[in-house]
Motif scaffolding. Structure first.
Motif, PDB file in Angstrom:
ATOM      1  N   ILE A  50       0.842  -1.246  -0.153  1.00  0.00           N
ATOM      2  CA  ILE A  50       0.657  -0.502   0.045  1.00  0.00           C
ATOM      3  C   ILE A  50       1.006   1.310  -0.040  1.00  0.00           C
ATOM      4  CG2 ILE A  50      -1.979  -0.987   1.170  1.00  0.00           C
ATOM      5  CD1 ILE A  50      -1.021   0.148   3.830  1.00  0.00           C
ATOM      6  N   LYS A  51       2.441   1.182   0.023  1.00  0.00           N
ATOM      7  CA  LYS A  51       3.111   1.977   0.264  1.00  0.00           C
ATOM      8  C   LYS A  51       2.766   3.436  -0.562  1.00  0.00           C
ATOM      9  CE  LYS A  51       7.482   2.041   0.576  1.00  0.00           C
ATOM     10  NZ  LYS A  51       8.541   2.054   0.834  1.00  0.00           N
ATOM     11  N   ALA A  52       2.877   3.213  -2.161  1.00  0.00           N
ATOM     12  CA  ALA A  52       2.555   3.447  -3.070  1.00  0.00           C
ATOM     13  C   ALA A  52       1.985   4.710  -3.107  1.00  0.00           C
ATOM     14  CB  ALA A  52       2.689   2.932  -4.535  1.00  0.00           C
ATOM     15  N   THR A  53      -0.211   4.291  -2.518  1.00  0.00           N
ATOM     16  CA  THR A  53      -0.649   5.059  -2.626  1.00  0.00           C
ATOM     17  C   THR A  53      -1.630   5.159  -1.467  1.00  0.00           C
ATOM     18  OG1 THR A  53      -2.378   2.763  -2.637  1.00  0.00           O
ATOM     19  CG2 THR A  53      -1.398   3.857  -5.128  1.00  0.00           C
ATOM     20  N   TYR A  54      -0.238   4.799  -0.212  1.00  0.00           N
ATOM     21  CA  TYR A  54      -1.392   5.100   1.115  1.00  0.00           C
ATOM     22  C   TYR A  54       0.293   5.582   1.933  1.00  0.00           C
ATOM     23  CZ  TYR A  54      -3.890   4.669   5.750  1.00  0.00           C
ATOM     24  OH  TYR A  54      -4.844   5.029   6.746  1.00  0.00           O
ATOM     25  N   PRO A  55       1.047   6.771   2.195  1.00  0.00           N
ATOM     26  CA  PRO A  55       2.140   6.869   2.479  1.00  0.00           C
ATOM     27  C   PRO A  55       1.803   7.135   4.582  1.00  0.00           C
ATOM     28  CG  PRO A  55       1.317   8.707   1.624  1.00  0.00           C
ATOM     29  CD  PRO A  55       0.197   7.246   1.057  1.00  0.00           C
ATOM     30  N   ILE A  56       2.589   6.231   5.312  1.00  0.00           N
ATOM     31  CA  ILE A  56       2.910   6.319   6.558  1.00  0.00           C
ATOM     32  C   ILE A  56       4.172   6.614   6.392  1.00  0.00           C
ATOM     33  CG2 ILE A  56       1.815   5.284   8.564  1.00  0.00           C
ATOM     34  CD1 ILE A  56       0.638   2.421   6.977  1.00  0.00           C
ATOM     35  N   ALA A  57       4.485   7.246   7.484  1.00  0.00           N
ATOM     36  CA  ALA A  57       5.935   8.490   7.708  1.00  0.00           C
ATOM     37  C   ALA A  57       5.548   7.901   9.860  1.00  0.00           C
ATOM     38  CB  ALA A  57       5.741   9.337   7.797  1.00  0.00           C
ATOM     39  N   VAL A  58       6.853   7.547  10.161  1.00  0.00           N
ATOM     40  CA  VAL A  58       7.218   7.925  11.946  1.00  0.00           C
ATOM     41  C   VAL A  58       8.027   8.994  11.765  1.00  0.00           C
ATOM     42  CG1 VAL A  58       8.821   6.176  12.123  1.00  0.00           C
ATOM     43  CG2 VAL A  58       7.629   6.557  14.076  1.00  0.00           C
ATOM     44  N   THR A  59       8.101   9.493  12.860  1.00  0.00           N
ATOM     45  CA  THR A  59       9.001  11.134  13.465  1.00  0.00           C
ATOM     46  C   THR A  59       9.479  10.813  15.228  1.00  0.00           C
ATOM     47  OG1 THR A  59       9.517  12.941  13.017  1.00  0.00           O
ATOM     48  CG2 THR A  59       7.103  12.627  13.463  1.00  0.00           C
ATOM     49  N   ARG A  60       9.784  11.462  15.497  1.00  0.00           N
ATOM     50  CA  ARG A  60      10.299  12.249  17.230  1.00  0.00           C
ATOM     51  C   ARG A  60      10.073  13.499  17.165  1.00  0.00           C
ATOM     52  NH1 ARG A  60      13.233   7.759  19.022  1.00  0.00           N
ATOM     53  NH2 ARG A  60      11.144   8.432  21.175  1.00  0.00           N
ATOM     54  N   ASP A  61      10.127  13.773  15.816  1.00  0.00           N
ATOM     55  CA  ASP A  61       9.786  15.100  15.939  1.00  0.00           C
ATOM     56  C   ASP A  61       8.307  16.215  15.328  1.00  0.00           C
ATOM     57  OD1 ASP A  61      10.075  18.538  15.563  1.00  0.00           O
ATOM     58  OD2 ASP A  61      11.747  18.569  14.996  1.00  0.00           O
ATOM     59  N   LEU A  62       7.837  16.849  16.741  1.00  0.00           N
ATOM     60  CA  LEU A  62       6.229  17.534  16.356  1.00  0.00           C
ATOM     61  C   LEU A  62       6.168  17.724  15.265  1.00  0.00           C
ATOM     62  CD1 LEU A  62       3.393  16.604  17.423  1.00  0.00           C
ATOM     63  CD2 LEU A  62       3.321  17.858  18.933  1.00  0.00           C
ATOM     64  N   GLU A  63       7.215  18.837  14.937  1.00  0.00           N
ATOM     65  CA  GLU A  63       6.749  19.923  14.386  1.00  0.00           C
ATOM     66  C   GLU A  63       7.030  19.843  12.889  1.00  0.00           C
ATOM     67  OE1 GLU A  63       9.701  23.536  14.600  1.00  0.00           O
ATOM     68  OE2 GLU A  63       8.555  23.584  16.973  1.00  0.00           O
ATOM     69  N   ARG A  64       8.233  18.414  12.306  1.00  0.00           N
ATOM     70  CA  ARG A  64       7.813  17.780  11.404  1.00  0.00           C
ATOM     71  C   ARG A  64       6.577  17.078  11.540  1.00  0.00           C
ATOM     72  NH1 ARG A  64      13.552  14.517  10.955  1.00  0.00           N
ATOM     73  NH2 ARG A  64      15.561  16.802  11.112  1.00  0.00           N
ATOM     74  N   ALA A  65       6.027  16.492  12.358  1.00  0.00           N
ATOM     75  CA  ALA A  65       4.632  15.581  11.391  1.00  0.00           C
ATOM     76  C   ALA A  65       3.503  16.574  11.289  1.00  0.00           C
ATOM     77  CB  ALA A  65       4.143  14.918  12.981  1.00  0.00           C
ATOM     78  N   TRP A  66       3.922  17.963  11.809  1.00  0.00           N
ATOM     79  CA  TRP A  66       2.867  19.258  11.244  1.00  0.00           C
ATOM     80  C   TRP A  66       2.832  19.327  10.261  1.00  0.00           C
ATOM     81  CZ3 TRP A  66       4.430  23.031  16.006  1.00  0.00           C
ATOM     82  CH2 TRP A  66       3.403  22.504  17.299  1.00  0.00           C
ATOM     83  N   SER A  67       4.614  19.432   9.673  1.00  0.00           N
ATOM     84  CA  SER A  67       5.261  20.393   8.448  1.00  0.00           C
ATOM     85  C   SER A  67       4.519  18.779   7.624  1.00  0.00           C
ATOM     86  CB  SER A  67       6.198  20.081   8.210  1.00  0.00           C
ATOM     87  OG  SER A  67       6.798  20.867   8.904  1.00  0.00           O
ATOM     88  N   TRP A  68       4.559  17.759   7.540  1.00  0.00           N
ATOM     89  CA  TRP A  68       3.837  16.321   7.101  1.00  0.00           C
ATOM     90  C   TRP A  68       3.101  16.589   6.764  1.00  0.00           C
ATOM     91  CZ3 TRP A  68       1.107  12.074   6.481  1.00  0.00           C
ATOM     92  CH2 TRP A  68       1.794  11.433   5.822  1.00  0.00           C
ATOM     93  N   LEU A  69       1.825  16.893   7.568  1.00  0.00           N
ATOM     94  CA  LEU A  69       0.444  16.542   7.160  1.00  0.00           C
ATOM     95  C   LEU A  69       0.426  17.867   6.461  1.00  0.00           C
ATOM     96  CD1 LEU A  69      -0.491  16.076  11.200  1.00  0.00           C
ATOM     97  CD2 LEU A  69      -1.351  14.655   9.244  1.00  0.00           C
ATOM     98  N   ARG A  70       0.307  19.292   6.957  1.00  0.00           N
ATOM     99  CA  ARG A  70       0.771  20.446   5.833  1.00  0.00           C
ATOM    100  C   ARG A  70       1.029  20.363   4.433  1.00  0.00           C
ATOM    101  NH1 ARG A  70       2.334  23.104  11.150  1.00  0.00           N
ATOM    102  NH2 ARG A  70       0.334  23.746  11.636  1.00  0.00           N
ATOM    103  N   SER A  71       1.913  19.325   4.637  1.00  0.00           N
ATOM    104  CA  SER A  71       2.878  19.697   3.302  1.00  0.00           C
ATOM    105  C   SER A  71       1.565  18.403   2.335  1.00  0.00           C
ATOM    106  CB  SER A  71       4.820  19.161   3.095  1.00  0.00           C
ATOM    107  OG  SER A  71       3.683  17.825   3.237  1.00  0.00           O
ATOM    108  N   ARG A  72       1.135  17.695   2.818  1.00  0.00           N
ATOM    109  CA  ARG A  72       0.404  16.647   1.973  1.00  0.00           C
ATOM    110  C   ARG A  72      -1.209  16.976   1.420  1.00  0.00           C
ATOM    111  NH1 ARG A  72       5.248  14.447   3.520  1.00  0.00           N
ATOM    112  NH2 ARG A  72       5.772  12.851   2.404  1.00  0.00           N
ATOM    113  N   ALA A  73      -1.553  17.614   2.399  1.00  0.00           N
ATOM    114  CA  ALA A  73      -3.149  17.608   1.826  1.00  0.00           C
ATOM    115  C   ALA A  73      -2.959  19.238   0.941  1.00  0.00           C
ATOM    116  CB  ALA A  73      -3.563  19.018   3.294  1.00  0.00           C
ATOM    117  N   ARG A  74      -3.953  18.860   0.001  1.00  0.00           N
ATOM    118  CA  ARG A  74      -4.354  19.267  -1.035  1.00  0.00           C
ATOM    119  C   ARG A  74      -5.720  20.243  -1.248  1.00  0.00           C
ATOM    120  NH1 ARG A  74       0.366  19.552  -1.174  1.00  0.00           N
ATOM    121  NH2 ARG A  74       1.528  18.002  -2.716  1.00  0.00           N
ATOM    122  N   GLY A  75      -5.788  21.577  -1.217  1.00  0.00           N
ATOM    123  CA  GLY A  75      -7.348  22.187  -1.347  1.00  0.00           C
ATOM    124  C   GLY A  75      -8.442  21.923  -0.048  1.00  0.00           C
TER     125      GLY A  75
END
Length: 225
Positions: A52-77
């Motif tokens: 599923i990784k090609a169509t459903y990315p799942i990442a893991v981080t130790r940094d909350l700000e990186r989690a915020w950036s990851w979410l904001r960068s992927r959401a469209r419209g």
């Protein structure tokens, strides 16, 4: 469909019929992946994630700000994103994530990006109670030490007073595992898991309480960011 093809050369092949939507297929695979993860089966989870990784990315981080950036960068419209955490994640409070605070589901799920009460602001995590039966496009799962890996297996805990206590009751253990199952299946398009680093000066947030969990998620195939 037959009427639209009338008079045209065509051939019907039942084998090509999409009886199940692509999204339903993906959701089924995500559910299987989460099931393996919750069962502590890292090899099975890794194999399922490869599907599923090609169509459903799942990442893991130790940094909350990186989690915020990851979410904001992927959401469209108008795609919606937000943070979730278990209702027992009391020691995420030093990270600025307070699950004890009452959350207005209406504001969190429906209000726009200008409202600090909305999920978009990434300040208030929804718990399994708030989000069960509902979905967002992108989700940040904030992992707590209530459900942690110890000696290669999931260990169940409850924060009471000023210390973590083991959960020995089988019903409560099952409930806690299912709470994380809910949190991990709320995203339609992808998610990132945030595992805190802990604090060696805080006995309730020792780094050892989080490190094995982070490593296990890596062993399940998730990519660190």
């Amino acid at each position: 469909m037959a009427g639209m093809l009338a008079g045209l050369r065509h051939e019907t092949r039942d084998a090509l019929h999409l009886a199940v939507s692509v999204r339903s297929f993906r959701a089924e695979k995500v559910s299987e992946f989460v099931g393996a993860l919750i069962a502590g089966e890292d090899k099975s989870a890794r194999a399922l994630y490869q599907e599923i990784k090609a169509t459903y990315p799942i990442a893991v981080t130790r940094d909350l700000e990186r989690a915020w950036s990851w979410l904001r960068s992927r959401a469209r419209g108008s795609e919606r994103f937000g943070l979730v955490a278990s209702s027992g994640a009391y020691r995420l409070k030093p990270e600025g994530l307070n699950v004890s605070q009452d959350l207005s589901a209406t504001h969190w799920f429906l209000n726009d990006k200008s409202d600090v009460r909305s999920s978009y602001y990434l300040e208030d995590p929804a718990t399994e109670f708030d989000i069960q039966g509902l979905e967002l496009d992108w989700v940040g799962v904030c992992w707590e030490a209530d459900f942690r890996i110890v000696d290669g297996k999931w260990s169940h805990h409850k924060f009471s007073g000023s210390a973590w206590q083991n959960v020995n009751n089988e019903h409560r253990r099952t409930y806690l595992a299912n709470a994380y199952r809910v949190l991990l299946t709320r995203a339609r398009q992808g998610m990132i898991v945030y595992v805190p680093r802990g604090n060696p000066n805080d006995p309730t947030r020792q780094p050892i309480q989080y490190e094995a969990t982070f490593q296990f998620l890596l062993d399940c195939g998730l990519e660190a960011t």
